[in-house]
Design a protein around this motif. Structure first.
Motif, PDB file in Angstrom:
ATOM      1  N   ILE A   1      41.051  25.810  28.117  1.00  0.00           N
ATOM      2  CA  ILE A   1      39.902  26.130  28.981  1.00  0.00           C
ATOM      3  C   ILE A   1      40.392  26.724  30.298  1.00  0.00           C
ATOM      4  N   TYR A   2      41.422  26.122  30.862  1.00  0.00           N
ATOM      5  CA  TYR A   2      42.003  26.638  32.108  1.00  0.00           C
ATOM      6  C   TYR A   2      42.469  28.083  31.931  1.00  0.00           C
ATOM      7  N   VAL A   3      43.176  28.356  30.858  1.00  0.00           N
ATOM      8  CA  VAL A   3      43.704  29.704  30.603  1.00  0.00           C
ATOM      9  C   VAL A   3      42.554  30.699  30.444  1.00  0.00           C
ATOM     10  N   VAL A   4      41.530  30.327  29.721  1.00  0.00           N
ATOM     11  CA  VAL A   4      40.378  31.219  29.519  1.00  0.00           C
ATOM     12  C   VAL A   4      39.693  31.516  30.861  1.00  0.00           C
ATOM     13  N   ILE A   5      39.465  30.474  31.653  1.00  0.00           N
ATOM     14  CA  ILE A   5      38.822  30.679  32.959  1.00  0.00           C
ATOM     15  C   ILE A   5      39.719  31.507  33.867  1.00  0.00           C
TER      16      ILE A   5
ATOM     17  N   TYR B   1      37.724  44.025  37.977  1.00  0.00           N
ATOM     18  CA  TYR B   1      36.420  44.683  38.001  1.00  0.00           C
ATOM     19  C   TYR B   1      35.945  44.904  39.436  1.00  0.00           C
ATOM     20  N   LEU B   2      36.050  43.872  40.265  1.00  0.00           N
ATOM     21  CA  LEU B   2      35.613  43.981  41.653  1.00  0.00           C
ATOM     22  C   LEU B   2      36.427  45.041  42.396  1.00  0.00           C
ATOM     23  N   ALA B   3      37.733  45.015  42.211  1.00  0.00           N
ATOM     24  CA  ALA B   3      38.596  46.014  42.867  1.00  0.00           C
ATOM     25  C   ALA B   3      38.235  47.419  42.404  1.00  0.00           C
ATOM     26  N   SER B   4      37.939  47.567  41.135  1.00  0.00           N
ATOM     27  CA  SER B   4      37.533  48.868  40.602  1.00  0.00           C
ATOM     28  C   SER B   4      36.237  49.343  41.259  1.00  0.00           C
ATOM     29  N   GLU B   5      35.267  48.462  41.354  1.00  0.00           N
ATOM     30  CA  GLU B   5      33.984  48.829  41.974  1.00  0.00           C
ATOM     31  C   GLU B   5      34.148  49.157  43.462  1.00  0.00           C
ATOM     32  N   LEU B   6      34.963  48.379  44.148  1.00  0.00           N
ATOM     33  CA  LEU B   6      35.098  48.542  45.595  1.00  0.00           C
ATOM     34  C   LEU B   6      35.978  49.718  45.994  1.00  0.00           C
ATOM     35  N   PHE B   7      36.994  50.011  45.205  1.00  0.00           N
ATOM     36  CA  PHE B   7      37.972  50.996  45.639  1.00  0.00           C
ATOM     37  C   PHE B   7      38.061  52.241  44.765  1.00  0.00           C
TER      38      PHE B   7
ATOM     39  N   LEU C   1      21.166  43.024  47.279  1.00  0.00           N
ATOM     40  CA  LEU C   1      21.479  41.996  46.290  1.00  0.00           C
ATOM     41  C   LEU C   1      22.901  42.178  45.752  1.00  0.00           C
ATOM     42  N   GLY C   2      23.318  43.430  45.609  1.00  0.00           N
ATOM     43  CA  GLY C   2      24.688  43.700  45.153  1.00  0.00           C
ATOM     44  C   GLY C   2      25.718  43.097  46.083  1.00  0.00           C
ATOM     45  N   ASN C   3      25.518  43.251  47.391  1.00  0.00           N
ATOM     46  CA  ASN C   3      26.437  42.651  48.357  1.00  0.00           C
ATOM     47  C   ASN C   3      26.357  41.130  48.339  1.00  0.00           C
ATOM     48  N   LEU C   4      25.185  40.602  48.055  1.00  0.00           N
ATOM     49  CA  LEU C   4      25.017  39.149  48.005  1.00  0.00           C
ATOM     50  C   LEU C   4      25.764  38.530  46.824  1.00  0.00           C
ATOM     51  N   VAL C   5      25.772  39.213  45.692  1.00  0.00           N
ATOM     52  CA  VAL C   5      26.392  38.631  44.498  1.00  0.00           C
ATOM     53  C   VAL C   5      27.835  39.079  44.253  1.00  0.00           C
ATOM     54  N   ALA C   6      28.299  40.092  44.963  1.00  0.00           N
ATOM     55  CA  ALA C   6      29.621  40.662  44.679  1.00  0.00           C
ATOM     56  C   ALA C   6      30.756  39.646  44.716  1.00  0.00           C
ATOM     57  N   PHE C   7      30.759  38.774  45.705  1.00  0.00           N
ATOM     58  CA  PHE C   7      31.854  37.818  45.857  1.00  0.00           C
ATOM     59  C   PHE C   7      31.455  36.400  45.423  1.00  0.00           C
ATOM     60  N   ALA C   8      30.242  36.236  44.946  1.00  0.00           N
ATOM     61  CA  ALA C   8      29.774  34.909  44.527  1.00  0.00           C
ATOM     62  C   ALA C   8      30.647  34.269  43.441  1.00  0.00           C
ATOM     63  N   PRO C   9      31.139  35.022  42.470  1.00  0.00           N
ATOM     64  CA  PRO C   9      31.965  34.373  41.440  1.00  0.00           C
ATOM     65  C   PRO C   9      33.187  33.634  41.984  1.00  0.00           C
ATOM     66  N   PHE C  10      33.667  34.016  43.159  1.00  0.00           N
ATOM     67  CA  PHE C  10      34.780  33.281  43.756  1.00  0.00           C
ATOM     68  C   PHE C  10      34.385  31.823  43.998  1.00  0.00           C
TER      69      PHE C  10
ATOM     70  N   PHE D   1      38.885  35.083  35.556  1.00  0.00           N
ATOM     71  CA  PHE D   1      39.049  35.289  36.992  1.00  0.00           C
ATOM     72  C   PHE D   1      39.832  36.570  37.261  1.00  0.00           C
ATOM     73  N   ILE D   2      40.925  36.776  36.552  1.00  0.00           N
ATOM     74  CA  ILE D   2      41.731  37.990  36.723  1.00  0.00           C
ATOM     75  C   ILE D   2      40.915  39.226  36.346  1.00  0.00           C
ATOM     76  N   LEU D   3      40.172  39.154  35.254  1.00  0.00           N
ATOM     77  CA  LEU D   3      39.313  40.279  34.859  1.00  0.00           C
ATOM     78  C   LEU D   3      38.258  40.564  35.915  1.00  0.00           C
TER      79      LEU D   3
END
Length: 160
Positions: free
Chosen positions: A5-9, A19-25, A76-85, A13-15
């Motif tokens: 479970i740890y490895v999957v999560i 994805y976030l870096a791709s969207e932002l940069f 809303l995009g800015n509100l949810v962008a970093f929420a997964p952290f 997280f890495i994915l």
């Protein structure tokens, strides 16, 4: 089983980070890439007045100058962008279960992203983005503090 479970999560997280870096940069380079000189770009791409951009979106929408989809995507995009952290960090790393450590880490990451976007000319540096990003990250963090999520975390203690 806990290790799996740890490895999957962790992989998720890495994915998410990629994805976030791709969207932002990367994707922003297509939208914001500029041939103007840096001083002009800096002047047009920064906002240090809190709530100015949010207010501008709402006023423009109220005057029918932009549609609801544009307002929703931006705010809303800015509100949810970093929420997964707020999910990944406390689950994967025990030290981020402390709100102070989590908050300071997230604030430093979000401010760094905003500065990098301007320096790389792939977006803007907007204090409203920082506010919305940090509020979204805090909302998810607080959600993770509810009894049922804390109980799940204690049963499946995956953190390092």
């Amino acid at each position: 089983m806990k290790r799996l479970i740890y490895v999957v999560i962790f992989i998720l997280f890495i994915l998410f980070i990629f994805y976030l870096a791709s969207e932002l940069f990367i994707n922003n380079r297509i939208r914001f890439g500029s041939s103007m000189d840096f001083k002009t770009y800096l002047k047009q791409s920064t906002n240090f007045v809190p709530l100015r951009t949010i207010n501008n979106y709402l006023v423009a929408y109220s005057h029918n100058n932009i549609n609801l989809h544009t307002v929703t995507i931006n705010l809303l995009g800015n509100l949810v962008a970093f929420a997964p952290f707020g999910f990944f960090l406390p689950v994967l790393f025990k030290k981020f279960r402390s709100f102070g450590i989590y908050f300071l880490f997230m604030l430093s990451i979000i401010v760094s992203v905003e500065v990098l976007q301007v320096l790389l000319r792939v977006g803007s540096c907007d204090v409203d983005d920082v506010l919305l990003n940090i509020v979204g990250a805090i909302i998810m963090y607080l959600f993770m503090q509810f009894h049922f999520t804390k109980r799940w975390l204690s049963k499946v203690d995956l953190s390092c």
